[in-house]
Design an enzyme around this catalytic site. Structure first.
Site, short mmCIF file in Angstrom:
data_model
loop_
_atom_site.label_atom_id
_atom_site.label_comp_id
_atom_site.label_asym_id
_atom_site.label_seq_id
_atom_site.Cartn_x
_atom_site.Cartn_y
_atom_site.Cartn_z
N LYS A 212 37.79 31.22 17.50
CA LYS A 212 37.49 30.56 18.77
C LYS A 212 37.33 29.05 18.62
CE LYS A 212 36.23 34.51 21.49
NZ LYS A 212 35.26 35.22 22.32
N ARG A 249 34.33 41.86 16.88
CA ARG A 249 35.69 41.91 17.43
C ARG A 249 36.49 40.79 16.76
NH1 ARG A 249 38.74 39.52 21.55
NH2 ARG A 249 40.20 40.94 22.58
#
Length: 270
Positions: A212, A249
């Site tokens: 991210k 995840r």
């Protein structure tokens, strides 16, 4: 396979996801990727057919179903691995569960459609409720919080209560603070560092930090490219585990499984 912490491997059958959009749009490529993640130790496969990256445009339920359901059916035909459908739409969740999925991962926390809570209760599958400020198309425009941890916890507690009120079993509910979904880098770091506050709500916590953008904010040189964020992804994931994450995840399953094995072995030897 990891120990107490579960690893959820990402399979995006989309043309525009932020990390691997388009790579696995072809059904055979997607199935091969799913097989690889299972071999690498994924406990769960998370199938996404609509990108939720910042600025993404929505797609129809029909398109999501056409992309995701054949892949879910193909995986289920050859593996007992847990399968999650990453969707906001009850119609897609219903089709995915009918095809063999057993988890609904909802970034909208059952707010997308009025029948969301009822659908979750009727499906009886595990349910991930995630915090997102706004919608994917606009969520990164200018996110503001007075106390991001308190506000995210309040939201997740409210959504869990809504699910329970609709008839979802308590043991089926997981919570996700939504790192990167309507948050600045400092908000993301605060949520990871104080993930124990989310865990204290009494539900398993799923954490998605893989590749991210906040990693690039901390390391603008090394993290500028997506494939330069593995080390940062692992560091953030392990920090999250230390603070209470039960599920990670991730895009990089093998590396995460190895990191968890070492982490858990050191913890056991302490």
């Amino acid at each position: 396979m990891s120990g107490s912490v579960k690893v959820m491997g990402i399979v995006n059958v989309t043309p525009d996801s932020f990390s691997d959009g388009g790579r696995f749009l072809d059904p055979q490529a997607a199935l091969a990727h799913a097989r690889r993640l299972i071999a690498e130790g994924a406990d769960i496969l998370d199938i996404g057919a609509e990108s939720t990256r910042p600025g993404s445009e929505p797609v129809s339920a029909e398109d999501e179903i056409a992309r995701a359901v054949p892949l879910i059916a193909a995986i289920r035909a050859e593996s007992p691995v847990a399968i999650s459908i990453d969707t906001m739409k009850p119609l897609v969740a219903r089709a995915a569960v009918a095809a063999g999925a057993n988890i609904w991962n909802d970034v909208a926390a059952l707010r997308y459609a009025p029948d969301g809570p009822q659908a979750a209760a009727e499906l009886g599958c595990d349910l991930v409720l995630m915090h997102m400020r706004g919608e994917p198309r606009t969520m990164q425009a200018d996110p503001q919080y007075d106390d991001v941890v308190a506000e995210v916890c309040d939201f997740l507690a409210e959504r869990a209560e809504a699910a329970l009120a609709a008839g979802v079993a308590r043991e089926k509910i997981w919570l996700d603070p939504g790192v990167g979904f309507g948050k600045r880098p400092e908000h993301n770091l605060a949520l990871i560092a104080r993930l124990d506050k989310v865990a204290a709500l009494g539900f398993p916590v799923l954490l998605g930090v893989s590749r991210k953008r906040f990693i690039a904010a901390l390391d603008p040189v090394g993290g500028a490219a997506l494939d330069g964020r593995l080390a940062g992804s692992l560091a953030a994931a392990l920090a999250g585990v230390q603070c209470g994450a039960a599920v990670l995840r991730v895009h990089d399953v093998a590396e995460t499984v190895q990191a968890l094995k070492v982490w858990e072995a050191v913890a056991a030897a302490r």
